[in-house]
Design an enzyme around this catalytic site. Structure first.
Site, PDB file in Angstrom:
ATOM      1  N   SER A   7       0.873  -1.088  -0.104  1.00 38.58           N
ATOM      2  CA  SER A   7      -0.014   0.127  -0.015  1.00 38.58           C
ATOM      3  C   SER A   7       0.840   1.204   0.083  1.00 38.58           C
ATOM      4  CB  SER A   7      -0.700   0.036   1.242  1.00 38.58           C
ATOM      5  OG  SER A   7      -1.326   1.334   1.343  1.00 38.58           O
ATOM      6  N   HIS A  32      -0.529  -1.466  -4.148  1.00 40.49           N
ATOM      7  CA  HIS A  32      -1.937  -1.451  -3.561  1.00 40.49           C
ATOM      8  C   HIS A  32      -2.207   0.186  -3.755  1.00 40.49           C
ATOM      9  CE1 HIS A  32      -5.423  -2.526  -1.490  1.00 40.49           C
ATOM     10  NE2 HIS A  32      -5.400  -1.709  -0.540  1.00 40.49           N
ATOM     11  N   ASP A  34      -5.027   2.815  -2.497  1.00 42.45           N
ATOM     12  CA  ASP A  34      -6.142   3.032  -1.586  1.00 42.45           C
ATOM     13  C   ASP A  34      -6.833   4.258  -2.183  1.00 42.45           C
ATOM     14  OD1 ASP A  34      -6.213   0.653   0.166  1.00 42.45           O
ATOM     15  OD2 ASP A  34      -4.262   1.572   1.077  1.00 42.45           O
ATOM     16  N   HIS A  67      -8.030  -0.551  -4.872  1.00 47.47           N
ATOM     17  CA  HIS A  67      -9.036  -0.725  -3.747  1.00 47.47           C
ATOM     18  C   HIS A  67      -9.823   0.619  -3.456  1.00 47.47           C
ATOM     19  CE1 HIS A  67      -9.406  -1.365   1.001  1.00 47.47           C
ATOM     20  NE2 HIS A  67     -10.551  -1.495   0.287  1.00 47.47           N
ATOM     21  N   GLY A 148      -3.832   4.338   7.389  1.00 47.29           N
ATOM     22  CA  GLY A 148      -2.844   3.073   7.565  1.00 47.29           C
ATOM     23  C   GLY A 148      -2.361   3.213   8.795  1.00 47.29           C
ATOM     24  N   GLY A 149      -1.584   2.082   9.382  1.00 47.38           N
ATOM     25  CA  GLY A 149      -1.010   2.168  10.437  1.00 47.38           C
ATOM     26  C   GLY A 149      -1.764   1.685  11.729  1.00 47.38           C
ATOM     27  N   ASP A 179      -6.095  -6.753   4.524  1.00 50.94           N
ATOM     28  CA  ASP A 179      -5.487  -5.346   4.392  1.00 50.94           C
ATOM     29  C   ASP A 179      -5.571  -4.803   5.731  1.00 50.94           C
ATOM     30  OD1 ASP A 179      -5.125  -2.829   3.531  1.00 50.94           O
ATOM     31  OD2 ASP A 179      -6.657  -2.852   2.060  1.00 50.94           O
ATOM     32  N   GLY A 180      -4.798  -4.442   6.335  1.00 46.42           N
ATOM     33  CA  GLY A 180      -4.792  -3.386   7.556  1.00 46.42           C
ATOM     34  C   GLY A 180      -4.029  -4.095   8.794  1.00 46.42           C
ATOM     35  N   GLY A 181      -2.792  -3.636   9.272  1.00 47.06           N
ATOM     36  CA  GLY A 181      -2.291  -4.105  10.213  1.00 47.06           C
ATOM     37  C   GLY A 181      -1.339  -5.247  10.209  1.00 47.06           C
ATOM     38  N   GLY A 201       1.100  -1.853   4.413  1.00 47.96           N
ATOM     39  CA  GLY A 201       1.642  -0.416   3.961  1.00 47.96           C
ATOM     40  C   GLY A 201       2.814  -0.110   5.019  1.00 47.96           C
TER      41      GLY A 201
HETATM   42  C1  DX5 Z   1      -6.741   1.098   5.125  1.00 43.47           C
HETATM   43  C2  DX5 Z   1      -6.164   0.805   3.727  1.00 43.47           C
HETATM   44  C3  DX5 Z   1      -4.821  -0.197   3.843  1.00 43.47           C
HETATM   45  C4  DX5 Z   1      -3.977   0.518   4.706  1.00 43.47           C
HETATM   46  C5  DX5 Z   1      -2.942  -0.337   4.975  1.00 43.47           C
HETATM   47  O1  DX5 Z   1      -7.883   1.656   4.842  1.00 43.47           O
HETATM   48  O2  DX5 Z   1      -7.145  -0.026   2.958  1.00 43.47           O
HETATM   49  O3  DX5 Z   1      -4.657  -0.647   2.555  1.00 43.47           O
HETATM   50  O4  DX5 Z   1      -3.290   1.665   4.169  1.00 43.47           O
HETATM   51  O5  DX5 Z   1      -1.876   0.171   5.696  1.00 43.47           O
HETATM   52  P1  DX5 Z   1      -1.391  -0.570   6.874  1.00 43.47           P
HETATM   53  O6  DX5 Z   1      -0.452  -1.999   6.473  1.00 43.47           O
HETATM   54  O7  DX5 Z   1      -0.244   0.533   7.415  1.00 43.47           O
HETATM   55  O8  DX5 Z   1      -2.319  -1.183   8.058  1.00 43.47           O
HETATM   56 ZN    ZN Z   2      -6.306  -1.102   1.000  1.00 41.56          ZN
END
Ligand code: DX5
Ligand code: ZN
Length: 219
Positions: A7, A32, A34, A67, A148-149, A179-181, A201
Site C-alpha cells: 500500500s 496497492h 487506496d 481498492h 494506514g498504521g 488489508d490492514g495492520g 503499508g
Molecule cells: C486502510 C487501507 C490499507 C492500509 C494498509 O483503509 O485500505 O490498505 O493503508 O496500511 P497498513 O499496512 O499500515 O495497515
Molecule cells: Zn487497502
C-alpha cells in the site's frame, strides 16, 4: 509463498518516484492503491492516488491492485479503466443491494480487469458468499478502512478462516487478500487462516530494507 501488495498510501510526494522504483526492485507483487473519497471514509486520497497510479504506469510494469473505498463506485471504476489495473476491488457496503454488486463486478470484468469484493470488519462473511464464484479475490479488511498504521483486529482472522473453508468446500479458485495492520507480528495469523495476498503499508514503507521486509512477509 504469499503475494505482497504494498500500500502506497503513506508514501510522501517528494520520495514517490524513488520509493516506487525501490519497491519494484524489492520484489513487491503489486502496488496497492487506496482510493478514498471523503464520504465512504473520512479521508480523501483521490487526487494523490490518481497521480501516483499514473506515475507508476509510466515507470513500472508491475500490476496495480486498486481498492475503492468510495461511494461513487461506477465513476471510479470508469476513471481507473484507462490505467489498466490488474484488479479493482469494490466494497460490498458501498452498494445499495446485491444486484448492484453483480452489475459493478460485471462492469469491471467486461473491461478485462479482475474483480474483487471487500468487506469491513463489521460485515459478516455470510453476506458475500454468493459473490465468491464471480470474483478473483475477496479482500477481508483486518482494520476499519480509512487509515494506514492501525492494529489488526483479531476478530477478522476468524472471518478469513470461515471464507477459506467455504472456498475450499465449494471448490472455488477465489483468492483471499487481507488489508490492514499486517506486519511481522500478525502475518502468521492471517496466513495460517488462509490469506494468500497480503496488503502491507506501514510495515514495508517504514522498514529500513524493503526487500528484507517483503521477503519476510511473503515466506
Ligand atoms: C486502510 C487501507 C490499507 C492500509 C494498509 O483503509 O485500505 O490498505 O493503508 O496500511 P497498513 O499496512 O499500515 O495497515
Ligand atoms: Zn487497502
Amino acid at each position: 509463498m504469499a503475494e505482497v501488495s504494498t500500500s502506497i498510501l503513506t508514501v510522501k510526494q517528494e520520495d514517490a518516484i524513488k520509493t516506487f522504483y525501490d519497491l519494484e526492485t524489492a520484489g513487491t507483487t503489486y502496488f496497492h492503491i487506496d482510493i478514498m473519497d471523503g464520504k465512504f471514509v473520512p479521508k480523501n486520497t483521490e487526487e494523490m492516488m490518481y497521480e501516483y497510479s499514473s506515475t507508476i504506469k509510466q515507470i513500472s510494469n508491475l500490476p496495480l491492485d486498486v481498492h475503492l473505498m468510495v461511494e461513487d463506485v461506477r465513476d471510479n471504476i470508469e476513471k481507473y479503466i484507462p490505467l489498466t489495473p490488474h484488479i479493482i476491488t469494490i466494497h460490498y457496503e458501498a452498494c445499495k443491494d446485491d444486484d448492484e454488486v453483480f452489475e459493478l463486478l460485471g462492469y469491471i470484468k467486461d473491461n478485462n480487469i479482475k474483480a474483487g469484493i471487500s468487506i469491513k470488519p463489521g460485515t459478516e462473511a455470510e453476506k458475500i458468499k454468493k459473490f465468491l464464484p464471480h470474483v478473483y479475490l475477496v479482500l477481508v479488511m483486518t482494520v476499519e478502512p480509512g487509515l494506514g498504521g492501525q492494529k489488526l483486529m483479531p476478530s477478522t482472522v476468524e472471518k478469513v478462516r470461515e471464507l477459506k473453508e467455504y472456498i475450499d468446500k465449494e471448490g472455488l479458485d477465489t483468492y483471499i487478500e487481507v488489508d490492514g495492520g499486517v506486519n511481522l507480528e500478525t502475518v502468521h495469523l492471517v496466513k495460517e487462516a488462509g490469506a494468500e495476498i497480503l496488503v502491507a503499508g506501514s510495515a514495508i514503507i517504514d522498514a529500513k530494507d524493503f526487500k528484507e521486509m517483503i521477503g519476510e512477509l511473503a515466506k
